[in-house]
Design an enzyme around this catalytic site. Structure first.
Site, PDB file in Angstrom:
ATOM      1  N   GLU A 288      -7.114  -7.685 -16.216  1.00 28.07           N
ATOM      2  CA  GLU A 288      -5.859  -7.016 -16.203  1.00 28.07           C
ATOM      3  C   GLU A 288      -5.800  -6.231 -17.551  1.00 28.07           C
ATOM      4  O   GLU A 288      -5.845  -6.946 -18.622  1.00 28.07           O
ATOM      5  CB  GLU A 288      -4.670  -8.167 -16.010  1.00 28.07           C
ATOM      6  CG  GLU A 288      -3.424  -7.831 -16.369  1.00 28.07           C
ATOM      7  CD  GLU A 288      -2.878  -6.569 -15.275  1.00 28.07           C
ATOM      8  OE1 GLU A 288      -2.885  -6.611 -14.072  1.00 28.07           O
ATOM      9  OE2 GLU A 288      -2.526  -5.757 -16.103  1.00 28.07           O
TER      10      GLU A 288
ATOM     11  N   CYS B 198       2.085 -21.228   7.003  1.00 26.84           N
ATOM     12  CA  CYS B 198       0.723 -21.619   6.829  1.00 26.84           C
ATOM     13  C   CYS B 198       0.259 -20.599   8.061  1.00 26.84           C
ATOM     14  O   CYS B 198       0.934 -20.239   9.228  1.00 26.84           O
ATOM     15  CB  CYS B 198       0.559 -22.903   7.446  1.00 26.84           C
ATOM     16  SG  CYS B 198       0.937 -23.472   8.767  1.00 26.84           S
TER      17      CYS B 198
HETATM   18  N1  LIG Z   1      -3.792  -6.807   0.424  1.00 27.03           N
HETATM   19  C1  LIG Z   1      -2.874  -6.564   0.945  1.00 27.03           C
HETATM   20  O1  LIG Z   1      -2.262  -6.867   1.750  1.00 27.03           O
HETATM   21  C2  LIG Z   1      -1.937  -5.250   0.156  1.00 27.03           C
HETATM   22  C3  LIG Z   1      -0.763  -5.107   0.662  1.00 27.03           C
HETATM   23  C4  LIG Z   1      -0.088  -4.075   0.120  1.00 27.03           C
HETATM   24  C5  LIG Z   1      -0.312  -3.687  -1.247  1.00 27.03           C
HETATM   25  N2  LIG Z   1      -1.731  -3.953  -1.602  1.00 27.03           N
HETATM   26  C6  LIG Z   1      -2.129  -3.037  -2.807  1.00 27.03           C
HETATM   27  O2  LIG Z   1      -2.695  -3.956  -3.865  1.00 27.03           O
HETATM   28  C7  LIG Z   1      -2.373  -3.419  -5.059  1.00 27.03           C
HETATM   29  C8  LIG Z   1      -1.701  -4.388  -5.885  1.00 27.03           C
HETATM   30  O3  LIG Z   1      -0.273  -4.596  -5.756  1.00 27.03           O
HETATM   31  P1  LIG Z   1       0.718  -5.165  -6.702  1.00 27.03           P
HETATM   32  O4  LIG Z   1       2.047  -5.402  -6.084  1.00 27.03           O
HETATM   33  O5  LIG Z   1       0.003  -6.285  -7.501  1.00 27.03           O
HETATM   34  O6  LIG Z   1       0.647  -3.883  -7.647  1.00 27.03           O
HETATM   35  P2  LIG Z   1       1.381  -3.978  -9.219  1.00 27.03           P
HETATM   36  O7  LIG Z   1       1.424  -2.466  -9.619  1.00 27.03           O
HETATM   37  O8  LIG Z   1       2.711  -5.030  -9.421  1.00 27.03           O
HETATM   38  O9  LIG Z   1       0.149  -4.556 -10.183  1.00 27.03           O
HETATM   39  C9  LIG Z   1      -0.863  -3.921 -10.444  1.00 27.03           C
HETATM   40  C10 LIG Z   1      -1.609  -4.296 -11.744  1.00 27.03           C
HETATM   41  O10 LIG Z   1      -2.881  -3.823 -11.963  1.00 27.03           O
HETATM   42  C11 LIG Z   1      -2.959  -3.518 -13.264  1.00 27.03           C
HETATM   43  N3  LIG Z   1      -3.830  -2.291 -13.724  1.00 27.03           N
HETATM   44  C12 LIG Z   1      -3.654  -1.180 -13.251  1.00 27.03           C
HETATM   45  N4  LIG Z   1      -4.826  -0.306 -13.715  1.00 27.03           N
HETATM   46  C13 LIG Z   1      -5.601  -0.999 -14.027  1.00 27.03           C
HETATM   47  C14 LIG Z   1      -7.098  -0.916 -14.611  1.00 27.03           C
HETATM   48  N5  LIG Z   1      -7.675   0.146 -14.530  1.00 27.03           N
HETATM   49  N6  LIG Z   1      -7.603  -2.118 -15.028  1.00 27.03           N
HETATM   50  C15 LIG Z   1      -7.208  -3.407 -15.052  1.00 27.03           C
HETATM   51  N7  LIG Z   1      -5.778  -3.480 -14.627  1.00 27.03           N
HETATM   52  C16 LIG Z   1      -5.184  -2.346 -14.080  1.00 27.03           C
HETATM   53  C17 LIG Z   1      -1.325  -3.056 -13.656  1.00 27.03           C
HETATM   54  O11 LIG Z   1      -1.395  -3.297 -15.233  1.00 27.03           O
HETATM   55  C18 LIG Z   1      -0.632  -4.216 -12.788  1.00 27.03           C
HETATM   56  O12 LIG Z   1      -0.557  -5.419 -13.500  1.00 27.03           O
HETATM   57  C19 LIG Z   1      -1.511  -2.195  -4.783  1.00 27.03           C
HETATM   58  O13 LIG Z   1      -2.402  -1.158  -4.819  1.00 27.03           O
HETATM   59  C20 LIG Z   1      -0.904  -2.262  -3.341  1.00 27.03           C
HETATM   60  O14 LIG Z   1      -0.682  -1.246  -2.727  1.00 27.03           O
HETATM   61  C21 LIG Z   1      -2.508  -4.784  -1.012  1.00 27.03           C
END
Ligand SMILES: NC(=O)c1ccc[n+]([C@@H]2O[C@H](COP(=O)([O-])OP(=O)(O)OC[C@H]3O[C@@H](n4cnc5c(N)ncnc54)[C@H](O)[C@@H]3O)[C@@H](O)[C@H]2O)c1
Ligand SMILES: NC(=O)c1ccc[n+]([C@@H]2O[C@H](COP(=O)([O-])OP(=O)(O)OC[C@H]3O[C@@H](n4cnc5c(N)ncnc54)[C@H](O)[C@@H]3O)[C@@H](O)[C@H]2O)c1
Lengths: 553, 553
Positions: free
Chosen positions: A194, A408
């Site tokens: 992170e 769950c």
């Molecule tokens: N799995 C799922 O069901 C699902 C659902 C919705 C969204 N997502 C996706 O998951 C991702 C994360 O969502 P979130 O709400 O946690 O987003 P967020 O913006 O709250 O967190 C993203 C994090 O990534 C970090 N980051 C950015 N670039 C980085 C890099 N190069 N190296 C290391 N860290 C880096 C940022 O500092 C931040 O803390 C989003 O792209 C979101 O669209 C997944």
């Protein structure tokens, strides 16, 4: 009510009701609970979660909904059109008390632009999934979904949980921050890269993350020690994925599992390119947004290329829904889609058995009611180790937000068992008040979303949207307490159609019949949908059930 | 069954049933009736009407639906996904027996291309409006809708019917051919310009058209004589609108009403440019399609410019849904949209009172049952002259196709009265067998279609699609016999979302309760939708009813 101050809405607790029946009261409390300061992200704007996902269109609409619910008879049904109550019709006791449709647009007009235009005219709102359908319960859902994914990954590839396995990921944000706790719950040793130290600190503070460091060697040593002993461990590493992952490849370090939840969906206000600290990134974003985006995509290419290298070296790699593969392809990583999405890989086999995000909330407001249902769940499914682990850990580690609630994943057959048991517990007084039972729209038979939930369906039916509509109609027919159909949740306008349902266990005989029907047909739709799509798992599963499929069973 | 030979499907008649109840039997008979050779356009391909609007996806699916309906219990619900039966769930007696979803696609994929791709894979079908929801009753619906439009035009502009008025139109094709009969039913003298003599002859043969000529002077003399005496008359004039209308303008002849139903929606395989006979047109279409289209659009410009000139000279002008205005604008007639669409002009005021295409069919198969209901309608609404005229003329002039059926436009309050009366008549034996009651999806509260039914809504809510979904859910909740949600009917993929319902009057007390609820809430949705959109007519109307609208009534 001012739209600036936090409104301090809090659902009533206890057994005294202000509506004419428990079903109406349940809708009232859950609407209010969605807007509780502990639950909602921006209650002053009626925003519950997920960008601008709202529970009502405006404050006057909110108050009219509340007044309508208080006045609603046991044989009436309230219609809510994108957060505005538009009519009340006489139905009957076994019909839903509320029907909701959110953010739906005629397809040709189904874009964010048109939505925003109509929203500005006061004609619609964005309902997300559980915001506009009054069954959001806070961040527990994300934790559970992530746990479910990691657990399925363990079962699929390692014939058990993730003990002794090294999981590598990126991102400790709003959703991604659930990864360390979910992975340790699944037994693994997880390294979370992170870039933002504040995000790491926050997860340490909330005890979602055990340890942190800025030193890669130290982090790897911790992970190695844990995997050697088969101990669960979570480590935050301050660093940039586009630097750390290629470095690991250079060193020949191959994790057992690699995934990513950095905010790659947004190459400008999300992902941070390598070679920049946070302040430099912020400055470049301002001064040269185009240049920023170019660097972001180039960084994602390095990041994904490293994931691919690890995958080729034997790691299990999967995409976690942040669109990083598409940007990597743009920036030249042609084989990025060799990394498969998490839904087809891990969630779809669960969907084939009607499994999905079953959740419930205690209208008493008393956490003891949830602990009692936790025990009931463990008694009902004594052989389900996976479930036992989750329920036990959730009881210890999940903080309440608003009305006490639990989630769950349960499948076809299991949901109805649980629902009927809860209803008995209300009847017998084991629970202090009725319980509402619902689920996310991201479920086995209730969503069409070709970039996520229905990505890569076996028969190619990704874009067919008949299913969520059938789901809403059968739940309405079976007597769910409220039923909703939404557009655009999760992946945005134009990209999804999905349906939700909630059914109330108030201890009555009538509720028992409704629970039996709804909690059978709702997950049953998931089984049916996957049998129709040709999944062998679904076909095998359905043979052991009473699900009727013309020409099949 | 071969897909080439006409299948000779014919719904059973009489009181003996092969299903477990009348509601299932009604669904079975209406499915079969949709595919009756007398009713369907291409029954061998399961195509009922409207391009490729089908009643079932494939022959195996058709047979599985039939078998499922025969076996379906009184507490079960069959789910049909784009013409394929996909599951049967336990519901209850007051729930629909069948729920259908047709042709729905996630909006981003909602195009004809994607539909055809998925259709070729066997995953979907086009349901049009009443084809995939088993309540098409033949061409009577078109005649009635056209009559309703002409009658509303008479009321709006001439304070009565069209007696003594000169109506000018173009096109005597599949839909347009209803114009002469509908206009004379509304009392007018209509001149129909049609380029194809065969089309004119056909309408003469079927007695939809009274007289024909190739001589403009003769035609005008006939019309003048009729209007002078206030007599109804229909005249077919062989000619091209793009020549005849400008000639009338040159002569200073201004009709009272001018509209058009030539096939202007298709400038290549539809509209015929001026200066070409039919053979020349066919040749040019082959040799130089681009050139043809250019000439077509130029002809439409002349045609519409003449309509505008007549409008400026005092004629009432309206567009009849063939898109001629858009092509005229392309070809330089900038003010073409000063001619308003027929829905906002004439149909929307009816929608404001919950009026729409109420229809029913006699499951006995006996025309006497329909004549009995005709009489009942006239007794129920003795003061409705307009309705009396229609029912009387329909009884005399409409030929049966398949099961005897009737359509007439009724509003909120009226539909429930009629439905309950029919149910009594079944109970008392005045009717020989149950009656199914349904409607087109083109109704007051059941369709979102920004280029037609919801064009130019007062509040700008044309593209909001929450309404048809709420309509389907409330009809499901209230216990309609079958309920359907479709995409793309009428105007094609991407352009509409709409819902249908059918409810069976089998003479039982249970049916009476269901009829009362469904026939109240279904047209009630139309009233609610138009009150919400700010229509004064709807607002005035609702004050005299028991419709509950939070914050309004
Ligand atoms: N799995 C799922 O069901 C699902 C659902 C919705 C969204 N997502 C996706 O998951 C991702 C994360 O969502 P979130 O709400 O946690 O987003 P967020 O913006 O709250 O967190 C993203 C994090 O990534 C970090 N980051 C950015 N670039 C980085 C890099 N190069 N190296 C290391 N860290 C880096 C940022 O500092 C931040 O803390 C989003 O792209 C979101 O669209 C997944
Ligand atoms: N009002 C509605 O609700 C509604 C609904 C659907 C469609 N429409 C539109 O109405 C139009 C007519 O439909 P249809 O089914 O009768 O079509 P059709 O193709 O069966 O008939 C069109 C007729 O117009 C004639 N024609 C073409 N060019 C002409 C010209 N220049 N001068 C005179 N005659 C000419 C043709 O010979 C033909 O007989 C279509 O454009 C259709 O899209 C209206």
């Amino acid at each position: 009510m001012s739209t600036d101050a936090r409104p301090n809405i809090r659902a009533p607790r206890g057994t005294e009701i202000s509506c004419k029946g428990w079903v109406q009261e349940a809708a009232l409390r859950m609407l209010m609970n969605n807007l509780d300061n502990e639950v909602a992200e921006a209650p002053e704007k009626l925003v519950v979660y997920g960008g601008t996902g709202k529970a009502a269109r405006s404050w006057p609409d909110y108050h009219r909904i509340v007044a309508s619910l208080r006045d609603l008879g046991d044989d009436e049904t309230l219609l809510v059109q994108s957060g505005r109550p538009v009519g009340i019709f006489r139905s009957h006791a076994d019909a839903p008390r509320v029907l909701l449709a959110n953010s739906l647009l005629v397809p040709k007009w189904a874009t964010w632009e048109e939505h925003h235009r109509l929203e500005a005219m006061g004609l619609t709102m964005f309902g997300q999934m559980t915001a506009g359908s009054w069954i959001y319960i806070g961040t527990q859902g994300i934790l559970q979904g992530t746990y479910e994914t990691f657990a399925a990954c363990g079962r699929t590839h390692f014939g058990g949980d993730l003990s002794g396995k090294f999981v590598l990921t990126g991102g400790l944000g709003g959703m991604g921050g659930a990864q360390p706790l979910a992975a340790t719950m699944a037994g693994g040793a997880i390294l979370c890269v992170e870039v933002d130290p504040d995000r790491i600190q926050r997860r340490l503070d909330h005890r979602y993350l055990m340890k942190a460091t800025r030193d890669l060697d130290e982090a790897l040593a911790w992970i190695e020690a844990a995997t050697a002993k088969g101990e669960a461990l979570s480590v935050g590493l301050e660093g940039n994925c586009a630097e750390v992952l290629p470095e690991l490849v250079r060193r020949g370090v191959t994790p057992d599992v690699v995934t990513d939840q950095t905010s790659a969906h947004d190459p400008l206000v999300g992902y941070v390119p390598d070679g920049l600290d946070l302040a430099e990134a912020a400055a470049l974003r301002e001064s040269d947004p185009e240049g920023y985006i170019q660097r972001s995509k180039a960084a994602m290419a390095k990041h994904v290329a490293a994931m691919r290298a690890m995958q080729k070296a034997g790691a299990v790699a999967f995409d976690y829904g942040n669109n990083i593969r598409a940007f990597a392809v743009e920036a030249g990583v042609e084989d990025a889609f060799e990394i498969k999405g998490f839904i087809p890989e891990y969630i779809r086999p669960l969907f084939c058995e009607g499994k999905g995000p079953f959740r419930w909330a205690a209208l008493s407001g008393d956490p003891e009611d949830i602990y009692a249902t936790d025990r009931a769940i463990l008694e009902l499914f004594p052989d389900n180790e996976h479930l036992r682990k989750w329920i036990t850990m959730a009881g210890e580690q999940v903080a309440w937000q608003g009305l006490p609630a639990r989630i769950c994943w349960l499948g076809y057959g299991e949901r109805v068992k649980a629902g009927l048991r809860f209803n008995e517990m209300v009847k017998s007084g084991e629970l202090k008040a009725p319980v509402v039972i619902g689920r996310d729209h991201l479920d086995c038979g209730s969503v069409a979303s070709p970039n996520r939930e229905t990505e890569a369906m076996k028969d190619g039916s990704d874009a067919i949207a008949d299913w969520p509509i059938l789901n809403a109609m059968i739940n309405t027919a079976c007597g769910a307490s409220w039923v909703s159909v939404h557009h655009g949740g999760g992946v945005g306008m134009g990209y999804s159609i999905h349906a939700g349902m909630v059914v109330v266990a108030d201890g009555s005989e009538a509720a028992q019949r409704r629970l039996e029907r709804v909690l059978t047909s709702d997950p049953g739709m998931g089984v049916v949908r996957h049998v129709d799509a040709g999944y062998e798992e679904a076909n095998r599963f359905v043979q052991g059930t009473d699900v009727k499929i013309p020409g099949v069973t």
